[in-house]
Design a protein around this motif. Structure first.
Motif, PDB file in Angstrom:
ATOM      1  N   ASN A  83      -2.536  -8.121  -4.603  1.00 32.07           N
ATOM      2  CA  ASN A  83      -3.023  -8.553  -5.917  1.00 32.07           C
ATOM      3  C   ASN A  83      -2.856  -7.455  -6.978  1.00 32.07           C
ATOM      4  O   ASN A  83      -3.720  -7.258  -7.841  1.00 32.07           O
ATOM      5  N   LEU A  84      -1.733  -6.755  -6.887  1.00 30.08           N
ATOM      6  CA  LEU A  84      -1.383  -5.694  -7.838  1.00 30.08           C
ATOM      7  C   LEU A  84      -2.437  -4.578  -7.905  1.00 30.08           C
ATOM      8  O   LEU A  84      -2.575  -3.894  -8.920  1.00 30.08           O
ATOM      9  N   ASP A  85      -3.162  -4.387  -6.812  1.00 29.90           N
ATOM     10  CA  ASP A  85      -4.209  -3.369  -6.728  1.00 29.90           C
ATOM     11  C   ASP A  85      -3.767  -2.306  -5.725  1.00 29.90           C
ATOM     12  O   ASP A  85      -3.630  -2.586  -4.538  1.00 29.90           O
ATOM     13  N   LEU A  86      -3.541  -1.076  -6.219  1.00 32.91           N
ATOM     14  CA  LEU A  86      -3.052  -0.005  -5.345  1.00 32.91           C
ATOM     15  C   LEU A  86      -4.010   0.296  -4.200  1.00 32.91           C
ATOM     16  O   LEU A  86      -3.579   0.554  -3.070  1.00 32.91           O
ATOM     17  N   ALA A  87      -5.313   0.247  -4.473  1.00 33.66           N
ATOM     18  CA  ALA A  87      -6.298   0.511  -3.425  1.00 33.66           C
ATOM     19  C   ALA A  87      -6.236  -0.559  -2.341  1.00 33.66           C
ATOM     20  O   ALA A  87      -6.312  -0.256  -1.142  1.00 33.66           O
ATOM     21  N   GLU A  88      -6.082  -1.810  -2.754  1.00 34.38           N
ATOM     22  CA  GLU A  88      -5.983  -2.898  -1.780  1.00 34.38           C
ATOM     23  C   GLU A  88      -4.680  -2.806  -0.995  1.00 34.38           C
ATOM     24  O   GLU A  88      -4.654  -3.062   0.214  1.00 34.38           O
ATOM     25  N   GLU A  89      -3.596  -2.445  -1.669  1.00 36.66           N
ATOM     26  CA  GLU A  89      -2.319  -2.260  -0.984  1.00 36.66           C
ATOM     27  C   GLU A  89      -2.442  -1.187   0.091  1.00 36.66           C
ATOM     28  O   GLU A  89      -2.007  -1.376   1.245  1.00 36.66           O
ATOM     29  N   SER A  90      -3.051  -0.050  -0.258  1.00 36.68           N
ATOM     30  CA  SER A  90      -3.249   1.048   0.696  1.00 36.68           C
ATOM     31  C   SER A  90      -4.108   0.602   1.871  1.00 36.68           C
ATOM     32  O   SER A  90      -3.811   0.907   3.034  1.00 36.68           O
ATOM     33  N   ASN A  91      -5.163  -0.155   1.571  1.00 35.63           N
ATOM     34  CA  ASN A  91      -6.053  -0.647   2.621  1.00 35.63           C
ATOM     35  C   ASN A  91      -5.324  -1.587   3.583  1.00 35.63           C
ATOM     36  O   ASN A  91      -5.503  -1.508   4.803  1.00 35.63           O
ATOM     37  N   LEU A  92      -4.484  -2.460   3.021  1.00 34.82           N
ATOM     38  CA  LEU A  92      -3.713  -3.384   3.866  1.00 34.82           C
ATOM     39  C   LEU A  92      -2.761  -2.628   4.787  1.00 34.82           C
ATOM     40  O   LEU A  92      -2.656  -2.927   5.986  1.00 34.82           O
ATOM     41  N   ILE A  93      -2.055  -1.649   4.237  1.00 31.01           N
ATOM     42  CA  ILE A  93      -1.109  -0.866   5.036  1.00 31.01           C
ATOM     43  C   ILE A  93      -1.828  -0.137   6.167  1.00 31.01           C
ATOM     44  O   ILE A  93      -1.396  -0.167   7.333  1.00 31.01           O
ATOM     45  N   ASP A  94      -2.963   0.500   5.853  1.00 34.03           N
ATOM     46  CA  ASP A  94      -3.723   1.226   6.870  1.00 34.03           C
ATOM     47  C   ASP A  94      -4.271   0.278   7.930  1.00 34.03           C
ATOM     48  O   ASP A  94      -4.266   0.588   9.129  1.00 34.03           O
ATOM     49  N   THR A  95      -4.746  -0.881   7.495  1.00 29.80           N
ATOM     50  CA  THR A  95      -5.290  -1.867   8.439  1.00 29.80           C
ATOM     51  C   THR A  95      -4.209  -2.377   9.383  1.00 29.80           C
ATOM     52  O   THR A  95      -4.412  -2.428  10.605  1.00 29.80           O
ATOM     53  N   TYR A  96      -3.066  -2.735   8.830  1.00 31.13           N
ATOM     54  CA  TYR A  96      -1.983  -3.246   9.672  1.00 31.13           C
ATOM     55  C   TYR A  96      -1.477  -2.179  10.639  1.00 31.13           C
ATOM     56  O   TYR A  96      -1.135  -2.472  11.782  1.00 31.13           O
ATOM     57  N   SER A  97      -1.440  -0.935  10.177  1.00 30.12           N
ATOM     58  CA  SER A  97      -1.011   0.160  11.055  1.00 30.12           C
ATOM     59  C   SER A  97      -1.995   0.334  12.212  1.00 30.12           C
ATOM     60  O   SER A  97      -1.594   0.497  13.371  1.00 30.12           O
ATOM     61  N   SER A  98      -3.282   0.289  11.906  1.00 30.22           N
ATOM     62  CA  SER A  98      -4.313   0.444  12.934  1.00 30.22           C
ATOM     63  C   SER A  98      -4.312  -0.724  13.915  1.00 30.22           C
ATOM     64  O   SER A  98      -4.678  -0.561  15.081  1.00 30.22           O
ATOM     65  N   GLN A  99      -3.906  -1.897  13.445  1.00 24.95           N
ATOM     66  CA  GLN A  99      -3.846  -3.071  14.307  1.00 24.95           C
ATOM     67  C   GLN A  99      -2.622  -3.069  15.218  1.00 24.95           C
ATOM     68  O   GLN A  99      -2.472  -3.959  16.055  1.00 24.95           O
ATOM     69  N   GLY A 100      -1.767  -2.075  15.038  1.00 24.41           N
ATOM     70  CA  GLY A 100      -0.601  -1.966  15.903  1.00 24.41           C
ATOM     71  C   GLY A 100       0.571  -2.838  15.511  1.00 24.41           C
ATOM     72  O   GLY A 100       1.410  -3.178  16.364  1.00 24.41           O
ATOM     73  N   MET A 101       0.645  -3.199  14.233  1.00 29.61           N
ATOM     74  CA  MET A 101       1.795  -3.972  13.776  1.00 29.61           C
ATOM     75  C   MET A 101       3.079  -3.180  14.003  1.00 29.61           C
ATOM     76  O   MET A 101       3.108  -1.965  13.820  1.00 29.61           O
TER      77      MET A 101
END
Length: 326
Positions: free
Chosen positions: A74-92
């Motif tokens: 949603n064009l939010d840098l903080a949300e983008e960073s959170n998504l990337i970190d979450t997906y990485s932690s989930q083992g994507m």
């Protein structure tokens, strides 16, 4: 002795059956490939362009039998960073994303890469030291294609002479590329005079800028806009002045609203030079799968452009019918 031979034979048969069963299990295990898990990040999930990106991603995920999870920054840098970190932690295994900012998005991408997550950038670039793979278009060519279409129209319908207004997007690098491409073709036509050039971004801004340009240049008879978010605003600016018969418009990036304008014979919209977001989404996931499988993948994948014109009503109608309900 015969009893001994019978016992030996039974033991041999049992051993063969056990070995056969083990081999069968091993064969099935080796035949099963890992089902890759891929995350796709959209900038704005409610925008038609990104909805088409998602359609392409989903089609590729189905074709290549991979698991796909879609997130929206949603064009939010903080949300983008959170998504990337979450997906990485989930083992994507891979993240397919359109980075919001070429530099500010890189820290989260680096963290993902440190966890051996493959990152595919589509649509937007990040700094070269971080970007592994890019899937998108040649924005210079997108502008050049529009320039050729406009020049052809002027030569065919306006005796090779026109007063041109350009609505540009020089605040972004992609806008600069499109403008350079457009001018590379238009400047070859001696009969086309550029009478006005102003930046605009968004429909309201586009309409305001168009009205101002028209007011200052009453003899202007062709206009071009560099981005999809602005085009319909410029068209409305032309219509608000009652000049849809005098000023013919050429735009960038196809959508359903543009399609309906092209199908309307009274609308000044003549043609649109466009990318294919569904294909970009598809090839982004496809590239991720190939990288994960160890196949050779180009670091930059350039997706073909497309054109829709007022004359080709069948092609426009097919587009409108396909994407009206997404």
């Amino acid at each position: 002795m015969k009893a001994f031979n019978k016992i030996t034979l039974v033991i041999m048969l049992i051993s063969m059956l056990v070995l056969s069963a083990c081999n069968g299990d091993a064969g099935n295990g080796s035949a099963e490939e890992k089902k890759y898990e891929i995350a796709g990040i959209l900038m704005q999930s409610d925008v038609e362009w990104f909805k088409q990106i998602q359609l392409g991603m989903e089609k590729a995920a189905k074709d290549y039998d991979v698991s796909l999870k879609i997130g929206n920054s949603n064009l939010d840098l903080a949300e983008e960073s959170n998504l990337i970190d979450t997906y990485s932690s989930q083992g994507m295994d891979a993240i397919v994303m359109s980075a919001i900012d070429s530099s500010s998005s890189t820290q989260a991408i680096k963290r993902a890469m440190e966890k051996n997550v493959t990152v595919i950038n589509y649509n937007t670039n990040v700094t070269k030291d971080v970007m592994q793979y890019f899937v998108g278009i040649d924005n210079f060519e997108l502008g050049a294609q529009a320039g050729r279409i406009l020049v052809d129209y002027v030569n065919e319908h306006l005796n090779g002479e026109a007063k041109l207004g350009m609505v540009t997007l020089s605040m972004f690098e992609v806008g600069k590329d499109r403008e350079r491409g457009f001018l590379s073709e238009v400047e070859k036509a001696p009969g086309i005079e550029i009478v006005s050039k102003q930046d605009a971004n968004g429909p309201e801004n586009g309409m305001s800028v168009a009205e101002t340009m028209i007011q200052a240049n009453p003899d202007m008879n062709v206009m071009w806009a560099a981005n999809g978010g602005t085009t319909m605003g410029v068209v409305q600016g032309i219509i608000s002045k009652g000049l849809q018969d005098q000023i013919k418009f050429f735009g960038t990036d196809m959508d359903v609203q543009t399609g309906n304008a092209l199908l309307d014979s009274s609308n000044p919209y003549q043609a649109v030079s466009t990318q294919d977001p569904e294909k970009i989404g598809y090839q982004s996931v496809e590239a991720a799968v190939k990288v994960l499988k160890g196949e050779e993948v180009e670091s930059e994948i350039i997706v073909d452009l497309d054109v829709f014109t007022k004359e080709d009503t069948e092609k426009v109608q097919q587009y409108v019918e396909k994407y009206s309900n997404i």
